[in-house]
Enzyme design. Sequence first.
Site, PDB file in Angstrom:
ATOM      1  N   SER B 133       5.757  47.461   1.446  1.00 48.30           N
ATOM      2  CA  SER B 133       6.515  46.210   1.319  1.00 48.30           C
ATOM      3  C   SER B 133       6.921  45.648   2.670  1.00 48.30           C
ATOM      4  O   SER B 133       7.177  46.390   3.623  1.00 48.30           O
ATOM      5  CB  SER B 133       7.776  46.454   0.484  1.00 48.30           C
ATOM      6  N   GLU B 134       6.986  44.330   2.725  1.00 48.21           N
ATOM      7  CA  GLU B 134       7.492  43.615   3.899  1.00 48.21           C
ATOM      8  C   GLU B 134       8.510  42.604   3.421  1.00 48.21           C
ATOM      9  O   GLU B 134       8.589  42.321   2.220  1.00 48.21           O
ATOM     10  CB  GLU B 134       6.326  42.916   4.620  1.00 48.21           C
ATOM     11  N   PRO B 135       9.280  42.047   4.363  1.00 48.04           N
ATOM     12  CA  PRO B 135      10.311  41.101   3.917  1.00 48.04           C
ATOM     13  C   PRO B 135       9.756  39.990   3.019  1.00 48.04           C
ATOM     14  O   PRO B 135      10.413  39.575   2.068  1.00 48.04           O
ATOM     15  CB  PRO B 135      10.860  40.549   5.232  1.00 48.04           C
ATOM     16  N   SER B 139       5.661  42.499  -4.589  1.00 51.76           N
ATOM     17  CA  SER B 139       4.587  42.691  -5.567  1.00 51.76           C
ATOM     18  C   SER B 139       3.285  42.046  -5.105  1.00 51.76           C
ATOM     19  O   SER B 139       2.199  42.539  -5.393  1.00 51.76           O
ATOM     20  CB  SER B 139       5.004  42.110  -6.932  1.00 51.76           C
ATOM     21  N   THR B 165      11.753  54.228   1.995  1.00 46.16           N
ATOM     22  CA  THR B 165      12.712  55.262   1.643  1.00 46.16           C
ATOM     23  C   THR B 165      12.725  56.352   2.718  1.00 46.16           C
ATOM     24  O   THR B 165      11.672  56.870   3.085  1.00 46.16           O
ATOM     25  CB  THR B 165      12.336  55.853   0.276  1.00 46.16           C
ATOM     26  N   SER B 187     -11.500  36.971   0.135  1.00 45.86           N
ATOM     27  CA  SER B 187     -10.415  37.699  -0.479  1.00 45.86           C
ATOM     28  C   SER B 187      -9.407  38.167   0.572  1.00 45.86           C
ATOM     29  O   SER B 187      -9.786  38.650   1.642  1.00 45.86           O
ATOM     30  CB  SER B 187     -10.975  38.918  -1.220  1.00 45.86           C
ATOM     31  N   GLU B 251       0.376  58.223  -6.930  1.00 41.94           N
ATOM     32  CA  GLU B 251       1.754  57.793  -6.756  1.00 41.94           C
ATOM     33  C   GLU B 251       2.473  57.610  -8.088  1.00 41.94           C
ATOM     34  O   GLU B 251       3.667  57.848  -8.193  1.00 41.94           O
ATOM     35  CB  GLU B 251       1.794  56.479  -5.966  1.00 41.94           C
TER      36      GLU B 251
END
Lengths: 335, 379
Positions: B133-135, B139, B165, B187, B251
Amino acid sequence: MGTTIGAELAEQATRALDDAAGVAVLRAVEDGAFPAAAWDALGALGLGVALVPEDRGGAGLGFLDIVPVLEALGRAGAPVPLAESIGAGALLSAAGIEVPDGVLTFAAAGAPVPWGRHATHVALVDGARVALYPAAALRWTHGTNTAREARDIPTPVAPMAEGTMPNAWGAEAAMLVTALLRSAQIAGAMQGALALAVDHANTRKQFGRPIGRFQAVQQQLAVFAAETSAVSVAAAAAARAADRRGLAGAAFEIGCAKVTAGEAAAKGAAIAHQVLAAMGITEEHSLHHLTRRLWSWREEGGTERFWSARLGALVQGTPGPLWTFITDRDEEPAA
Amino acid sequence: MTGLRFDLRDPPPGAAALRAEVRAFIAEHEHGWAPEVRARSWMGFDRDFTRAVGARGWIGMCWPTEYGGAERSFLDRNIVLEEMLAAGAPVGAHWIGDRQSGPLILRLGTEAQRQKFLPKITTGDYAFCIGLSEPDSGSDLASLRTRADRVDGGWVLNGRKIWTTFGHLCDWMIALVRTSPAPEGGSRHQGLSQVLVDLKAPGVTIRPIHDLVGEKGFNEITFDDVQLPEDALVGQEGAGWAQATSELAFERSGPDRYMSSHPLLEAGIAALRDDPAAATTLGRQVARLWTLRSMSTAVAGMLQDGADPVRQAALVKDLGNDFEQALPDRMRDVIDTDAMPEEMRRMHAYLTQIVPTFSLRGGTREIMRGIIARELGLR
């Protein structure tokens, strides 16, 4: 889910159901008719004695083997009393009673008998005592469940044969078999209703596109699919436990499966009707044959409330952690 | 819909013995775990405990012995995971490395990378975090903007990762970054790569983010001209998207997706043994737990067979998250919080606040359901 032989039998059963059963047959059944052609088509597969040991003239299969057959029946709305015949054959032979030919059914004493009026023979199970009756000798009070399936009350006469259930099957065998059969049938009926809902979502257009393109609809159908998979896994795991430990020893697993199936049936039926909208409420559309069976079958063989209370009391009364209780039920395959 | 098919699995031979070993080990350590530690489950970070687990051979236990593994099966590993989660053991310092970073390096890393990282993951010396994730990219992960540009002798990394985390406690991150621009009209999944980042390298700034419980669980990590060596690249340059998505079955498939609140259920049953009015609610939770475990074990079996059960994993995660997320409220259905025994009350208080994360981490509920919907032929 299940075994190789189970998958093959399910394929044969599905073909027979596709050929001989359908909405017209379900309608006739709900009007009180017996689907003779469909029964003959399914009967030719010899599945009625699936669970009867080979040395007693049966196929010697286990509950896990027939789970896919029960799912196939469920997908088609169970137009014939095949699950009932399989269950009756299993109970009778377990009690040492020769299994007669024809349309069989069974029930715990006092409970309505599924398809009773249409059967040739009926096994009534009172505790560990099993009694076999020719159906014609019993006086029947006709009744139906919400799905308008025959659920008839017999007035017992003298049985033609009697036997006692072995300890491994116990005094609740009839309820446990019912719970197991209905759990697997619920998995099937959910698969059938899900397929109808997905098909509708892909074809019904609103706002210029199929409604299945809307995430709100996709997310609901995903929940439906997940619940359907859960029931299928739960039914198979319960069947496996019954094969290994006997029905009485598998009461925990069967109860877990029935709770899972009953909860999922409610969610699945609600989502199916939401997606099909008013169309799904009509007599004309086939969805209700499946959803009314979902609502009915969750009532039979113990409701979610009945089994949850039992399971809860069981774990409350078992010293030590729940986790130990659950893992102690694991069975390693023989090395 | 074959992606929604599950086949039952039995426990592996020796399962009960392994379970007993893990339980005995936990019994030696659990006296120090406060209710909040148990409630944290695999978000509890305790490097000493991790080192002790590693010394028993239970980190990277499916990996080849030459890299510190024990060549055990996925089903054996599943037993260790279940036992740790059932007890609420603080396994966070090795959970990510064991679950996905290590397997990724084993599968796609160079021989030198395997030798450098895997043994140290198994001992607990290297703790890993995930840089996805980035700011501005959650999703919609493919919109990420952190870049690694080729320079002489390696790469230079710039950008920002967030919600990592234990980033402030970990040693390494495997980050998904852009190594070449997405092709015009092509893409966005092209041009992404996975890189190993030493979190102590110059140019890495770690800013802990206080969470709603008042703890520093996750972080924002900024990269300012961080020099990465040539061999920071994991796998193939430009294949990062496919690599990262192939990790997802690892995961998302494990018992950590339905057992995060398990110690609270145990506490609830222990507190309510004599309350018949609680039986129905407790029984429903037990039935759900049993079904989820059967499903999760089936997925572990598929991983053991070398299958890629990415859809089944998404499905079990979605059902499992619903279950573990609802548990604190289901307990409230049968006992008032102020009537709960102290230990249970503290677990309940912690979990009530943190359960919203269960259906966010590892892919949101909406993403999981989107994956299932695609399998249904709806997208």
